[in-house]
Design a protein around this motif. Sequence first.
Motif: not given
Length: 369
Positions: A70-76, A319-321
């Motif tokens: 549950f954290i921004c997929s851009i960061m991931q 953007t999700k989350f």
Amino acid sequence: MAAKELLAQLHEVAANPRKQLDKYLAEGKKVVAVTYYTPQEIVHSMGLVPMGVWGADMEINEAKKYYPAFICSIMQTILELGIKGEYKGISAIIIPSLCDSLKTLGQNWKYAVKDIPFIPMTYPQNRKPDFGIKFTKAGYERVINDLTVATGAHFSEFALSESIKVYNEHNAAMRAFSEAAANADITAAERSDVFKSAWFMLPEEHTAIVKKLTAELLAGPKSTRTARVLVSGILADAPGLLKIFDDNGIQIVADDVADETRQYRTDTPEMDNPVDALAQKFANMDNCTLLYDKEKKRVDYIVEQAKAHDAKGIIVLMTKFCDPEEFDYVPIKRACEKAGLMNLNIEVDRQMVNYEQAATMIQAFKEML
């Protein structure tokens, strides 16, 4: 050169950032990765190449060891690419502290990608008062010192003053392009390529192409699409989503997107000390979810821009989350309803592969327009 040739040139850069990175490395240049509101002018002034990192549409595996789901997929995906060596050759990465997810990216990067130095850029929440401006300046001075250590490059105020001119010129060129594209016969995918390619090219190189393209668009055929919209969000570059826009004849007449026009709204003012000028620029910036604003002036800004560009509706790509964006959506929705503007909220994610639901929503939205 015709508009389509110029667009094809920029598409090649946007679609192949690794090829562009290898080009600069082959030329003997050192490259520094940058993202949201990082001081590219400082990087450029030190003879380094700033290149954007915004993740990629991909499956996440290794980054799951450092992040919850549950954290921004851009960061991931930025971290995933770093772990997998996709940024090999980059001399350092600058990561700002503008949101909780960016803070965790910096800390995780130190442990997960040890061969590329992490340089923090700590911004104040209260950026406008004198103490906030001094805090920002101190952050820039730390970045300068860390870049010197990481790359061996040297800093000079004169060089920074010259780089600020280069970036102000690029800002103006991108704003002019956005205005020209509002009524030109250009697709959503082509428009995206212009903004995305800017992250992978030296600004002076990109400016030269964009100026030619803008002139061609102004002199060329006008769009006949009547589904005119303003798009808002953090990212709007997913090929699958852009194809749906184009299949439905959507004309993007303006945007409030973090990696698009938000980057180019504010120029650096002329001041005796260029580092002071950069700090003042950050203080002058507004209308963004990542910049503290208790009055939520961004909401009115979006509606005003939509009306100014004769948009019939606003599409929010959520953007999700992304907590800051989510907090802003309710007042945006209310403002749109009050102004008589259609609005649509579509959740997006770097791991999305199926856009069928988005396609249905956009098709229905177009018909309602």
